[in-house]
Design a protein around this motif. Structure first.
Motif, PDB file in Angstrom:
ATOM      1  N   GLY A  89      74.957  13.262  14.700  1.00  0.00           N
ATOM      2  CA  GLY A  89      73.845  12.627  14.006  1.00  0.00           C
ATOM      3  C   GLY A  89      74.269  11.554  13.021  1.00  0.00           C
ATOM      4  O   GLY A  89      73.421  10.814  12.520  1.00  0.00           O
ATOM      5  N   LEU A  90      75.562  11.467  12.729  1.00  0.00           N
ATOM      6  CA  LEU A  90      76.020  10.393  11.847  1.00  0.00           C
ATOM      7  C   LEU A  90      75.952   9.060  12.588  1.00  0.00           C
ATOM      8  O   LEU A  90      76.151   9.006  13.799  1.00  0.00           O
ATOM      9  CB  LEU A  90      77.464  10.634  11.388  1.00  0.00           C
ATOM     10  N   ASP A  91      75.689   8.000  11.859  1.00  0.00           N
ATOM     11  CA  ASP A  91      75.733   6.667  12.461  1.00  0.00           C
ATOM     12  C   ASP A  91      77.159   6.350  12.879  1.00  0.00           C
ATOM     13  O   ASP A  91      78.119   6.759  12.213  1.00  0.00           O
ATOM     14  CB  ASP A  91      75.254   5.601  11.469  1.00  0.00           C
ATOM     15  N   ALA A  92      77.299   5.611  13.957  1.00  0.00           N
ATOM     16  CA  ALA A  92      78.630   5.277  14.479  1.00  0.00           C
ATOM     17  C   ALA A  92      79.477   4.526  13.461  1.00  0.00           C
ATOM     18  O   ALA A  92      80.701   4.642  13.462  1.00  0.00           O
ATOM     19  CB  ALA A  92      78.500   4.461  15.753  1.00  0.00           C
ATOM     20  N   ASP A  93      78.846   3.763  12.583  1.00  0.00           N
ATOM     21  CA  ASP A  93      79.615   2.999  11.594  1.00  0.00           C
ATOM     22  C   ASP A  93      79.792   3.752  10.270  1.00  0.00           C
ATOM     23  O   ASP A  93      80.316   3.201   9.307  1.00  0.00           O
ATOM     24  CB  ASP A  93      78.993   1.625  11.362  1.00  0.00           C
ATOM     25  N   ASP A  94      79.421   5.016  10.235  1.00  0.00           N
ATOM     26  CA  ASP A  94      79.654   5.844   9.057  1.00  0.00           C
ATOM     27  C   ASP A  94      81.165   6.063   8.942  1.00  0.00           C
ATOM     28  O   ASP A  94      81.811   6.465   9.914  1.00  0.00           O
ATOM     29  CB  ASP A  94      78.924   7.184   9.220  1.00  0.00           C
ATOM     30  N   PRO A  95      81.764   5.819   7.791  1.00  0.00           N
ATOM     31  CA  PRO A  95      83.225   5.973   7.651  1.00  0.00           C
ATOM     32  C   PRO A  95      83.711   7.399   7.922  1.00  0.00           C
ATOM     33  O   PRO A  95      84.871   7.594   8.270  1.00  0.00           O
ATOM     34  CB  PRO A  95      83.511   5.562   6.208  1.00  0.00           C
ATOM     35  N   ARG A  96      82.836   8.384   7.824  1.00  0.00           N
ATOM     36  CA  ARG A  96      83.244   9.765   8.119  1.00  0.00           C
ATOM     37  C   ARG A  96      83.568   9.951   9.597  1.00  0.00           C
ATOM     38  O   ARG A  96      84.385  10.794   9.954  1.00  0.00           O
ATOM     39  CB  ARG A  96      82.152  10.746   7.684  1.00  0.00           C
ATOM     40  N   VAL A  97      82.954   9.120  10.457  1.00  0.00           N
ATOM     41  CA  VAL A  97      83.243   9.196  11.888  1.00  0.00           C
ATOM     42  C   VAL A  97      84.676   8.742  12.146  1.00  0.00           C
ATOM     43  O   VAL A  97      85.429   9.398  12.865  1.00  0.00           O
ATOM     44  CB  VAL A  97      82.228   8.377  12.713  1.00  0.00           C
TER      45      VAL A  97
END
Length: 117
Positions: A91-99
Protein backbone atom coordinates in the motif's frame (compact mmCIF):
# COMPACT_ATOMS: atom_id res chain seq x y z
CA UNK A 1 -14.94 -21.77 7.61
CA UNK A 2 -11.86 -21.38 5.44
CA UNK A 3 -9.61 -24.46 5.28
CA UNK A 4 -6.15 -24.13 6.79
CA UNK A 5 -2.96 -24.64 4.79
CA UNK A 6 -2.57 -28.34 5.64
CA UNK A 7 -6.19 -29.09 4.74
CA UNK A 8 -5.90 -27.17 1.49
CA UNK A 9 -2.74 -29.03 0.57
CA UNK A 10 -4.40 -32.34 1.36
CA UNK A 11 -7.40 -31.40 -0.77
CA UNK A 12 -5.13 -30.66 -3.72
CA UNK A 13 -3.49 -34.08 -3.37
CA UNK A 14 -0.05 -32.80 -2.51
CA UNK A 15 0.40 -34.89 0.60
CA UNK A 16 0.97 -38.03 -1.43
CA UNK A 17 4.40 -38.03 -3.07
CA UNK A 18 4.75 -39.63 -6.47
CA UNK A 19 7.53 -41.92 -5.27
CA UNK A 20 8.76 -43.26 -1.96
CA UNK A 21 11.86 -41.04 -2.17
CA UNK A 22 9.90 -37.78 -2.47
CA UNK A 23 9.06 -35.95 0.74
CA UNK A 24 5.48 -35.12 1.62
CA UNK A 25 4.05 -31.91 3.04
CA UNK A 26 3.98 -33.68 6.40
CA UNK A 27 7.80 -33.66 6.27
CA UNK A 28 7.90 -29.85 6.09
CA UNK A 29 7.91 -27.66 9.17
CA UNK A 30 4.59 -25.83 8.96
CA UNK A 31 5.01 -22.21 9.97
CA UNK A 32 1.74 -21.15 8.31
CA UNK A 33 -0.44 -21.37 11.46
CA UNK A 34 1.99 -19.09 13.32
CA UNK A 35 1.74 -16.15 10.90
CA UNK A 36 -1.07 -14.38 12.78
CA UNK A 37 0.70 -14.86 16.12
CA UNK A 38 3.82 -13.28 14.64
CA UNK A 39 1.82 -10.24 13.50
CA UNK A 40 1.31 -10.93 9.80
CA UNK A 41 -1.88 -9.67 8.20
CA UNK A 42 -4.66 -11.94 7.01
CA UNK A 43 -3.90 -10.79 3.46
CA UNK A 44 -0.27 -11.93 3.84
CA UNK A 45 -1.35 -15.33 5.17
CA UNK A 46 -3.76 -15.73 2.24
CA UNK A 47 -1.01 -14.77 -0.20
CA UNK A 48 1.42 -17.26 1.34
CA UNK A 49 -1.17 -20.04 1.29
CA UNK A 50 -1.99 -19.44 -2.36
CA UNK A 51 1.64 -19.11 -3.46
CA UNK A 52 2.69 -22.31 -1.69
CA UNK A 53 -0.21 -24.29 -3.12
CA UNK A 54 0.82 -23.04 -6.55
CA UNK A 55 4.48 -23.90 -5.88
CA UNK A 56 3.67 -27.42 -4.69
CA UNK A 57 1.29 -28.00 -7.59
CA UNK A 58 3.64 -26.77 -10.31
CA UNK A 59 7.13 -27.55 -8.95
CA UNK A 60 6.87 -30.26 -6.29
CA UNK A 61 10.51 -31.18 -6.94
CA UNK A 62 11.65 -27.76 -5.64
CA UNK A 63 8.77 -26.68 -3.40
CA UNK A 64 9.76 -28.80 -0.39
CA UNK A 65 13.27 -27.37 -0.33
CA UNK A 66 11.96 -23.82 -0.67
CA UNK A 67 9.28 -24.37 1.99
CA UNK A 68 11.91 -25.60 4.45
CA UNK A 69 14.12 -22.64 3.55
CA UNK A 70 11.30 -20.23 4.32
CA UNK A 71 10.68 -22.06 7.61
CA UNK A 72 14.33 -21.49 8.54
CA UNK A 73 14.07 -17.81 7.60
CA UNK A 74 10.91 -17.32 9.65
CA UNK A 75 12.56 -19.04 12.63
CA UNK A 76 15.22 -16.31 12.50
CA UNK A 77 13.86 -13.25 14.31
CA UNK A 78 15.76 -10.72 12.16
CA UNK A 79 14.61 -12.29 8.90
CA UNK A 80 11.06 -12.66 10.20
CA UNK A 81 11.07 -8.91 10.92
CA UNK A 82 12.08 -8.34 7.30
CA UNK A 83 9.10 -10.43 6.12
CA UNK A 84 6.86 -8.41 8.47
CA UNK A 85 8.20 -5.16 7.04
CA UNK A 86 7.42 -6.45 3.56
CA UNK A 87 3.87 -7.28 4.65
CA UNK A 88 3.45 -3.83 6.21
CA UNK A 89 4.83 -2.06 3.12
CA UNK A 90 1.89 -3.10 0.99
CA UNK A 91 0.00 0.00 0.00
CA UNK A 92 2.98 2.35 0.15
CA UNK A 93 3.53 4.56 -2.87
CA UNK A 94 6.33 3.31 -5.11
CA UNK A 95 8.29 6.52 -4.53
CA UNK A 96 8.02 6.27 -0.74
CA UNK A 97 11.62 6.10 0.58
CA UNK A 98 10.63 3.19 2.85
CA UNK A 99 10.17 1.05 -0.27
CA UNK A 100 13.77 1.64 -1.38
CA UNK A 101 15.01 1.07 2.17
CA UNK A 102 13.12 -2.23 2.35
CA UNK A 103 14.50 -3.26 -1.04
CA UNK A 104 18.04 -2.56 0.14
CA UNK A 105 17.44 -4.58 3.31
CA UNK A 106 16.03 -7.52 1.31
CA UNK A 107 19.01 -7.49 -1.05
CA UNK A 108 21.44 -7.34 1.88
CA UNK A 109 19.73 -10.22 3.70
CA UNK A 110 19.61 -12.30 0.51
CA UNK A 111 23.30 -11.77 -0.19
CA UNK A 112 24.17 -12.59 3.41
CA UNK A 113 22.11 -15.78 3.36
CA UNK A 114 22.93 -17.11 -0.10
CA UNK A 115 26.05 -15.26 -1.20
CA UNK A 116 26.56 -13.22 -4.37
CA UNK A 117 26.01 -16.12 -6.80
Amino acid sequence: MEPNFATTVQLTGLTHPRSSTEPSVADCPCWYPQLARWGFTHAWADLQRDLWILAFATHPDHAFTLFRDQAEMLANSALRQLFLAYDQARGLDADDPRVDDLGDRVVGATLERYGPD
